[in-house]
Design a protein around this motif. Structure first.
Motif, PDB file in Angstrom:
ATOM      1  N   ALA A   2     -14.902   0.223   4.633  1.00  0.00           N
ATOM      2  CA  ALA A   2     -13.938  -0.618   4.237  1.00  0.00           C
ATOM      3  C   ALA A   2     -13.371  -1.240   5.440  1.00  0.00           C
ATOM      4  N   LYS A   3     -12.479  -2.228   5.375  1.00  0.00           N
ATOM      5  CA  LYS A   3     -11.786  -3.159   6.479  1.00  0.00           C
ATOM      6  C   LYS A   3     -10.337  -2.939   6.010  1.00  0.00           C
ATOM      7  N   GLY A   4      -9.648  -2.644   7.248  1.00  0.00           N
ATOM      8  CA  GLY A   4      -8.154  -2.360   7.132  1.00  0.00           C
ATOM      9  C   GLY A   4      -7.546  -3.531   8.092  1.00  0.00           C
ATOM     10  N   VAL A   5      -6.209  -3.933   7.955  1.00  0.00           N
ATOM     11  CA  VAL A   5      -5.524  -4.819   8.436  1.00  0.00           C
ATOM     12  C   VAL A   5      -4.172  -4.268   8.563  1.00  0.00           C
ATOM     13  N   GLN A   6      -3.566  -4.139   9.932  1.00  0.00           N
ATOM     14  CA  GLN A   6      -2.230  -3.694   9.903  1.00  0.00           C
ATOM     15  C   GLN A   6      -1.319  -5.061   9.711  1.00  0.00           C
ATOM     16  N   VAL A   7      -0.215  -4.661   8.772  1.00  0.00           N
ATOM     17  CA  VAL A   7       0.376  -6.109   8.462  1.00  0.00           C
ATOM     18  C   VAL A   7       1.800  -5.515   8.541  1.00  0.00           C
ATOM     19  N   VAL A   8       2.678  -6.604   8.564  1.00  0.00           N
ATOM     20  CA  VAL A   8       4.140  -6.210   8.338  1.00  0.00           C
ATOM     21  C   VAL A   8       4.971  -6.776   7.283  1.00  0.00           C
ATOM     22  N   ILE A   9       5.749  -5.516   6.773  1.00  0.00           N
ATOM     23  CA  ILE A   9       6.445  -5.684   5.506  1.00  0.00           C
ATOM     24  C   ILE A   9       7.783  -5.931   6.038  1.00  0.00           C
ATOM     25  N   ALA A  47       3.969   8.367  10.497  1.00  0.00           N
ATOM     26  CA  ALA A  47       3.444   9.025  11.554  1.00  0.00           C
ATOM     27  C   ALA A  47       1.946   9.251  11.823  1.00  0.00           C
ATOM     28  N   GLY A  48       1.598   9.128  12.983  1.00  0.00           N
ATOM     29  CA  GLY A  48       0.177   9.099  13.613  1.00  0.00           C
ATOM     30  C   GLY A  48      -0.942   8.357  12.918  1.00  0.00           C
ATOM     31  N   THR A  49      -0.206   7.210  12.469  1.00  0.00           N
ATOM     32  CA  THR A  49      -1.302   6.183  11.889  1.00  0.00           C
ATOM     33  C   THR A  49      -1.353   5.031  12.961  1.00  0.00           C
ATOM     34  N   THR A  50      -2.483   4.392  12.968  1.00  0.00           N
ATOM     35  CA  THR A  50      -2.728   3.397  14.094  1.00  0.00           C
ATOM     36  C   THR A  50      -1.417   2.207  14.001  1.00  0.00           C
ATOM     37  N   GLY A  51      -0.784   2.139  12.931  1.00  0.00           N
ATOM     38  CA  GLY A  51       0.520   1.303  12.932  1.00  0.00           C
ATOM     39  C   GLY A  51       1.428   1.732  14.026  1.00  0.00           C
ATOM     40  N   ASP A  52       1.591   3.114  13.681  1.00  0.00           N
ATOM     41  CA  ASP A  52       2.521   4.085  14.794  1.00  0.00           C
ATOM     42  C   ASP A  52       2.043   3.880  16.209  1.00  0.00           C
ATOM     43  N   GLY A  91       4.085   6.307   3.924  1.00  0.00           N
ATOM     44  CA  GLY A  91       4.081   4.868   3.634  1.00  0.00           C
ATOM     45  C   GLY A  91       5.505   4.820   2.853  1.00  0.00           C
ATOM     46  N   ALA A  92       5.782   5.426   1.579  1.00  0.00           N
ATOM     47  CA  ALA A  92       6.608   5.314   0.770  1.00  0.00           C
ATOM     48  C   ALA A  92       8.015   5.399   1.332  1.00  0.00           C
ATOM     49  N   LEU A  93       8.236   6.583   2.151  1.00  0.00           N
ATOM     50  CA  LEU A  93       9.324   6.946   2.910  1.00  0.00           C
ATOM     51  C   LEU A  93       9.634   5.830   3.872  1.00  0.00           C
ATOM     52  N   ALA A  94       8.669   5.179   4.427  1.00  0.00           N
ATOM     53  CA  ALA A  94       8.993   4.132   5.343  1.00  0.00           C
ATOM     54  C   ALA A  94       9.638   2.998   4.717  1.00  0.00           C
ATOM     55  N   ILE A  95       9.086   2.595   3.485  1.00  0.00           N
ATOM     56  CA  ILE A  95       9.495   1.359   2.496  1.00  0.00           C
ATOM     57  C   ILE A  95      10.753   1.524   2.131  1.00  0.00           C
ATOM     58  N   GLN A  96      11.137   2.885   1.830  1.00  0.00           N
ATOM     59  CA  GLN A  96      12.706   3.423   1.388  1.00  0.00           C
ATOM     60  C   GLN A  96      13.565   3.158   2.449  1.00  0.00           C
ATOM     61  N   ALA A  97      13.005   3.356   3.541  1.00  0.00           N
ATOM     62  CA  ALA A  97      14.188   3.028   4.809  1.00  0.00           C
ATOM     63  C   ALA A  97      14.362   1.697   4.902  1.00  0.00           C
ATOM     64  N   LEU A  98      13.124   0.874   4.805  1.00  0.00           N
ATOM     65  CA  LEU A  98      13.419  -0.730   4.993  1.00  0.00           C
ATOM     66  C   LEU A  98      14.128  -1.114   3.672  1.00  0.00           C
ATOM     67  N   VAL A 147       5.219  -1.368   9.440  1.00  0.00           N
ATOM     68  CA  VAL A 147       3.748  -1.828   9.895  1.00  0.00           C
ATOM     69  C   VAL A 147       3.047  -0.735   9.234  1.00  0.00           C
ATOM     70  N   ILE A 148       1.977  -1.332   8.431  1.00  0.00           N
ATOM     71  CA  ILE A 148       1.068  -0.554   7.513  1.00  0.00           C
ATOM     72  C   ILE A 148      -0.119  -1.308   7.121  1.00  0.00           C
ATOM     73  N   ASP A 149      -0.992  -0.517   6.872  1.00  0.00           N
ATOM     74  CA  ASP A 149      -2.320  -1.176   6.201  1.00  0.00           C
ATOM     75  C   ASP A 149      -2.147  -2.104   4.972  1.00  0.00           C
ATOM     76  N   ASN A 150      -2.882  -3.288   4.922  1.00  0.00           N
ATOM     77  CA  ASN A 150      -2.796  -4.036   4.138  1.00  0.00           C
ATOM     78  C   ASN A 150      -2.672  -3.749   2.458  1.00  0.00           C
ATOM     79  N   GLU A 151      -3.855  -2.962   2.215  1.00  0.00           N
ATOM     80  CA  GLU A 151      -3.790  -2.791   0.757  1.00  0.00           C
ATOM     81  C   GLU A 151      -2.633  -1.893   0.251  1.00  0.00           C
TER      82      GLU A 151
END
Ligand code: ARG
Length: 252
Positions: free
Chosen positions: A117-124, A146-151, A169-176, A185-189
């Motif tokens: 599969a292909k991934g894209v790092q995107v910005v929310i 933590a530890g992801t390519t986005g990081d 990711g869910a915790l990062a979204i909560q913080a946003l 910054v996280i993968d597109n899907e």
């Protein structure tokens, strides 16, 4: 006494018979090898915990299909994304399937399968955010898993002091949503899934990085690497992989 003896003899006969007629299928099941997959099941649609408590997602179904082809039983271990590579190296899991991006640095620790599969790092960002493109991220507080390519990329590009790490990711979204970070910054899907599940968020049109996903396998386990790649190639060729992806990602 005679009666007891008769009962005992009958019992012995029954037991002996049971032992002899043990189903071959049972025997196969007992000796069937288990493929232990490690993942971080907070990354929809690749892996998540379904409403009924079972593991679901693209990676889960690909692993199931591969295991079936290899005549193995799939077992899934849910762990922190950050622990997956060392778990592969240490042998507590056979394979990591976790929307994991192939990187040169990770390749020093594990082997990667062919990509699936292909991934894209995107910005929310929040819908009303002043951040319009990746160029506006300078000096902003960036939430990542933590530890992801986005990081890794954000820490390199914008400095450790501007990057806040979360366990998923869910915790990062909560913080946003709480205003603790200015963007995630996280993968597109997964990004699409998180934005769909929460009001007031959007994904920037400009993406941050393109990547390939593959399974990670211990360097010394070349047999599994070969078998996995062979099974994956067959599943790509017969349309199974496409079908699994379409089930979770609506072409739009
Ligand atoms: N593709 C990114 C990486 O490899 C993020 C993967 C996160 N996966 C997960 N199951 N949480 O670093």
């Amino acid at each position: 006494m005679k009666k007891l003896l008769a009962v005992l003899m009958a019992l012995t006969l029954v037991l002996a018979f049971a032992a002899c007629t043990k189903q071959p299928a049972d025997t196969v099941d007992e000796t069937q090898k288990t493929l232990i997959m490690g993942t971080n099941a907070a990354f929809p649609p690749y892996e998540f915990v379904a409403d009924d408590g079972s593991f679901a997602g693209i990676d889960v179904e690909i692993a199931q299909a591969v295991a079936e082809k290899l005549g193995m039983k799939l077992e899934i271990k849910d762990m922190e994304f950050n622990s997956l590579i060392s778990a592969v190296q240490g042998g507590s899991i056979d394979i990591a399937l976790a929307g994991m991006t192939v990187t040169d640095e990770r390749k020093e620790s594990v082997n990667f399968s062919d990509t699936y599969a292909k991934g894209v790092q995107v910005v929310i960002v929040k819908e009303d955010s002043a951040i319009a493109t990746v160029d506006d991220l300078d000096g902003k507080t960036i939430g990542v898993q933590a530890g992801t390519t986005g990081d890794i990329y954000c820490t390199d590009d914008y400095g450790q002091e501007n990057v806040k790490q979360f366990n998923n990711g869910a915790l990062a979204i909560q913080a946003l949503l709480n205003g603790q970070v200015d963007c995630v910054v996280i993968d597109n899907e997964p990004a699409k899934a998180f934005v769909a599940a929460n009001e007031g968020l959007k994904i920037l049109d400009t993406s941050y990085a393109d990547e390939d996903y593959a399974a990670a396998i211990a360097k010394e386990n070349t047999e599994l690497l070969d078998n996995f790649n062979k099974a994956l190639a067959e599943l790509k060729a017969d349309g199974t992989i496409d079908k699994i992806v379409e089930k979770y990602i609506n072409a739009d």
